[in-house]
Write an enzyme that holds these catalytic residues in place. Structure first.
Site, PDB file in Angstrom:
ATOM      1  N   GLY A  21     -26.612  34.483  64.587  1.00 43.47           N
ATOM      2  CA  GLY A  21     -27.695  35.352  65.030  1.00 43.47           C
ATOM      3  C   GLY A  21     -27.606  36.696  64.334  1.00 43.47           C
ATOM      4  CG  ASP A 135     -35.602  37.957  72.919  1.00 43.70           C
ATOM      5  OD1 ASP A 135     -36.767  37.857  72.488  1.00 43.70           O
ATOM      6  OD2 ASP A 135     -34.601  37.829  72.202  1.00 43.70           O
TER       7      ASP A 135
END
Length: 553
Positions: A21, A135
């Site tokens: 990520g 998110d």
């Protein structure tokens, strides 16, 4: 993470890298204490020095560890080891919801409802703990093989008593799923998660997000200004009650949305009930946007609530015209600067083209399609895939539809074919297992430890480790499996048994794996007089058919 570190916190054995990520890497690991496979997220060394990134990482651990819900990835452990910050969590075998949508397109209504009920239930639980995810997107939802979904990545989640992580209320989250008030930099409420859930529901039913754009700002402005598309325009077979859930969840004004996730969950569970099927389409009186400003790193809007009135005095048209021309010139200059520097990109101009969709295509076909779009710089990496056929493209480093420089390198990840399932080999002969690996064309390194076993045929696998039954591996990777294999014990019959008490002598030989029988040849002290085979001889215990005989007084 230091490539030489194979064990984290003297407990977690790193097996393989499974994800990367923006701030951390995720590894598959084995918990050597509880003997289970886990996922361990490790903050990159370069990010550990950034206080804001470290707070985000710690917040993810704190937020997720406060939750215990079947649709939230479990957090097992959090800590720091040799300067590395890590989170140990449940390992999920499966794929992301985004990958499933990319592969299948629109998802069946009943399956979509099942997924949404699970997600909304998880968010309802998070909100009950005063945690707002902020998110929610298909990339942060994992789908297990049995259809269970697990939401993850609470890296920008906030609790009601936490400060914002952004500078000047800058936008965080993913633009395609961003609530309008988040784009304005307003304080997050549970309604931002409800909005994102509505967008995810739309994407499940149609196979695409409702608002597209070349930049996050462009997409955010569309969330603010453009009406939500009707999902029934895509598929008229979808009941109005289902479309109404999406319209209510994605209303521009947070006051028009579901007050809480529990109300949305109720509608998801009952929208196919006969009494709800033929509802009228919901409408909302959204206010028009008078101004959109993107000059401060986030989107600011003003709503025009004033009644229209006539001007009260004569305008100076020459001044207005001059100001307008200057404004247009400045706007053109700024646009050209953004265009030349690549901040604004147009497909087919200045060496930029639209990335084609080449997923699940044969390599040769994908290369031909890339070259037809003027992408001539590409390379191939291969990995195993249980869902994509061998020789077909799994994914690319750019999403289809992205406007990309033709000088950039496109990385095609191509399927090597399915992974190999490791079985339970205990009780089998080592030679047979080696032959099985060879027949299946699997490159596995076999380490063998031998153990004396007088009651088991030699060559039988007594124990296996490093790779357990149920593990799936890359058949070309050369991973290591370790076997403990039986063999017959072989000893030299010790001379010291002569004159020893027969009971003690028998125990001495038994402890070496030797079968013993005794026979009295006298009526005296009970001491060993001689043995068969004789002392000093080499003896192999071959099952129960061979014995050492001790003759005693």
């Amino acid at each position: 993470m230091d490539s030489e570190i194979k064990i984290v916190a003297n407990r977690y054995e790193i097996l393989s890298l499974i994800g990367q990520g923006g701030m951390a890497d995720v590894y598959q690991a084995r918990d050597t204490i509880l003997n289970r496979v886990v996922a361990i997220k490790i903050l990159r060394d370069s990010m550990s020095e950034d206080p804001m990134t470290l707070v985000r990482f710690q917040r993810e651990a704190s937020a997720a560890s406060r939750l215990s819900h079947p649709n939230v990835v479990d957090i097992y452990d959090v800590g720091e080891y040799k300067g590395m910050h890590y989170i140990v969590m449940e390992y999920i075998r499966g794929r992301t919801l985004k990958q499933m949508i990319k592969r299948r397109g629109s998802i069946d209504l009943h399956e979509s409802l099942n997924i949404m009920i699970q997600l909304t239930s998880a968010i309802k639980d998070a909100h009950s703990h005063n945690i707002i995810h902020r998110d929610i997107k298909p990339q942060n939802v994992l789908v297990k093989d049995d259809g269970t979904v697990k939401i993850t990545d609470f890296g920008i989640a906030i609790a009601n008593d936490n400060v914002q992580l952004t500078m000047n209320n800058a936008v965080m989250g993913s633009a395609h799923y961003l609530a309008p008030e988040t784009a304005q930099g307003k304080e997050a409420t549970p309604q931002v998660d409800i909005y994102s859930l509505g967008i995810v529901f739309y994407e499940l039913l149609t196979g695409s997000v409702p608002f597209q754009g070349h930049t996050p700002t462009e997409i955010a402005v569309k969330h603010l200004r453009e009406p939500m598309p009707f999902v029934r325009d895509y598929n008229p077979e979808i009941p109005q009650s289902v479309e109404n859930i999406i319209l209510k969840a994605t209303a521009k004004n947070p006051a028009d949305r579901y007050e809480n996730a529990g109300l949305m969950l109720y509608d998801l569970e009952h929208c196919l009930d006969p009494e709800y099927m033929n509802m009228q389409r919901l409408t909302f009186d959204d206010r028009p946007i008078a101004n959109v400003d993107v000059s401060h790193g986030h989107v600011e809007v003003e709503y025009d609530d004033r009644p229209v009135s006539k001007p009260k005095k004569q305008r100076n048209w020459a001044t207005i015209l001059t100001i307008s021309i200057c404004a247009i010139i400045i706007a053109v200059i700024l646009f050209l600067m953004a265009w030349v520097t690549g901040l604004v990109r147009f497909s087919g101009m200045l060496g930029y083209e639209t990335m084609p969709d080449v997923t699940e295509m044969k390599v040769a076909d994908a290369e031909e399609k890339l070259e037809a779009s003027d992408f001539t710089h590409y390379k191939i990496k291969r990995k195993v895939s249980d869902s994509v056929k061998k020789g077909y493209v799994i994914e690319t480093n750019y999403d289809a539809g992205d406007v990309v420089s033709t000088e950039d390198t496109v990385v095609l990840t191509v399927s090597k074919g399915p992974s190999y399932l490791i079985k339970d080999y205990t009780g089998l002969y080592l030679a047979d297992v080696k032959q099985e690996f060879e027949d299946d064309d699997v490159n596995v390194k076999i380490k063998v430890k031998y153990k004396n076993a007088s009651d088991t045929n030699p060559g039988v696998i007594l124990k296996q480790s490093k790779l357990e039954a149920g593990d799936r591996i890359d058949p070309d990777a050369g991973e290591t499996i370790q076997f403990t294999v039986s063999r017959y014990p072989t000893i030299t019959i010790p001379e010291k048994i002569i004159g020893m008490d027969v009971t003690k002598a028998k125990k001495l030989l038994n402890d070496k794996g030797v079968a013993v029988v005794t026979e009295q040849v006298g009526s005296g002290s009970g001491e060993v007089l001689y043995s068969s085979p004789s002392v000093g001889s080499t003896y192999t215990q071959e099952g129960s058919d061979s014995v050492v005989t001790l003759y005693y007084d």
